[in-house]
Design an enzyme around this catalytic site. Structure first.
Site, short mmCIF file in Angstrom:
data_model
loop_
_atom_site.label_atom_id
_atom_site.label_comp_id
_atom_site.label_asym_id
_atom_site.label_seq_id
_atom_site.Cartn_x
_atom_site.Cartn_y
_atom_site.Cartn_z
N CYS A 93 -21.26 -2.01 -15.18
CA CYS A 93 -21.27 -0.64 -15.68
C CYS A 93 -22.20 0.17 -14.77
O CYS A 93 -23.26 -0.33 -14.38
CB CYS A 93 -21.78 -0.62 -17.12
SG CYS A 93 -22.01 1.05 -17.75
N SER A 151 -17.39 8.79 -15.15
CA SER A 151 -17.40 9.50 -16.43
C SER A 151 -18.63 10.40 -16.53
O SER A 151 -18.65 11.31 -17.34
CB SER A 151 -17.39 8.49 -17.57
OG SER A 151 -18.45 7.58 -17.40
N1 DGL Z 1 -19.29 4.94 -16.21
C1 DGL Z 1 -19.10 4.00 -17.29
C2 DGL Z 1 -18.86 2.60 -16.70
O1 DGL Z 1 -19.24 2.31 -15.59
C3 DGL Z 1 -20.29 3.96 -18.22
C4 DGL Z 1 -20.45 5.19 -19.05
C5 DGL Z 1 -19.29 5.45 -19.98
O2 DGL Z 1 -19.12 4.69 -20.97
O3 DGL Z 1 -18.56 6.39 -19.72
O4 DGL Z 1 -18.26 1.80 -17.36
#
Ligand code: DGL
Length: 277
Positions: free
Chosen positions: A191, A13
């Site tokens: 995350c 993201s």
């Molecule tokens: N990339 C997201 C994850 O690993 C974290 C950032 C988001 O909430 O987009 O869950």
């Protein structure tokens, strides 16, 4: 179709998935890599399941059009919500997510099979880590805790210090203050952003708990899949890394540089419109 001369496609993201990119690069320095950060729609972690699914499919479709030999879903939220549908849609291009490798590592490292999972709201809602752990260890005990503020702290470069420890204490302090029976001995950083708060989290949870980061095991899984599908590059020169973002090259360069551990310039990043596909 896919072939070994194509790059590895990684998507997240935002810039957090660079933690996974680094681990892949360490193991596969000759591979070309395209990294797509869907910065225009970050965060995924606070969105609904159907929205995350739709975003993840858009990003995957874009990378497939561009030409990749494997898709790495570095985003935990997208992996938790959309891995199954992405795997079907991308076929025959293999897809690797970060949840299963993280769950595997936690099971291997744990002595008592009690696990704490720290992740975004969307990831905890799916209970994807719990399900992956229970598949390996049906008697395991898992507790998932959403820690959305950690994302903002990591983005700001405030993963360490008083503020980070105080936020970590707000989310996780209950853990040391109350009697919950046998304590978990692993805490999964579920995350992309949480490795930047590793020390702060560890400080609050105490020394008895192993911090599990799925970036390295996910990278190992990528190596394995490339080998299995005979997709390893036979190039001997150092591979190229292309950074793509859906907006905000300055921010991508500044925050991404923190994740990469080396400086990035805005000229290193191409802005793309993934809706054109
Ligand atoms: N990339 C997201 C994850 O690993 C974290 C950032 C988001 O909430 O987009 O869950």
């Amino acid at each position: 179709m896919t072939n070994s001369a194509l790059p590895i496609g990684i998507f997240d993201s935002g810039v957090g998935g660079i933690t996974v990119l680094k681990e892949i690069r360490n193991r596969l320095p000759h591979e070309d890599i395209i990294y797509l950060g869907d910065t225009a729609r970050l965060p995924y972690g606070t969105k609904s399941t159907s929205t995350v699914e739709q975003y993840a499919e858009g990003a995957a479709k874009f990378l497939l059009k561009r030409g990749i030999k494997i898709l790495v879903v570095a985003c935990n939220t997208a992996s938790a919500v959309a891995l199954k549908s992405l795997t079907e849609r991308c076929f025959p291009v293999p897809v690797v997510g970060v949840v299963k490798p993280g769950a595997n590592k936690a099971v291997v490292e744990s002595d008592n099979q009690r696990h704490l999972i720290l992740a975004t709201e969307a990831t905890t809602r799916e209970l994807a880590y719990t399900k992956a752990i229970l598949e390996l260890e049906p008697d395991a005990v898992c507790q998932e805790i959403a820690c959305p503020m950690f994302v903002a702290l990591a983005e700001e470069g405030w993963g360490e210090g008083k503020i980070a420890v105080s936020v970590a204490d707000k989310y996780l302090g209950f853990f040391k203050d109350q009697d919950h029976g046998p304590a978990p001995d692993t805490a999964i950083l579920g995350c992309t952003h949480f490795p930047l708060l590793r020390d702060s989290i560890s400080q609050v949870l105490g020394e008895g708990i192993k911090i599990i980061d799925s970036a390295s095991t996910s990278a190992e899984q990528v190596v394995e899949v490339l080998r299995e599908y005979k997709l390893k590059s036979d190039k001997t020169a150092v591979g190229r890394v292309e950074f793509l973002a859906t907006e905000g090259v300055e921010r991508f360069a500044r925050v991404g540089g923190n994740f990469l551990g080396t400086q990035l310039s805005k000229d290193d990043i191409e802005v793309v419109d993934i809706n054109l596909f």
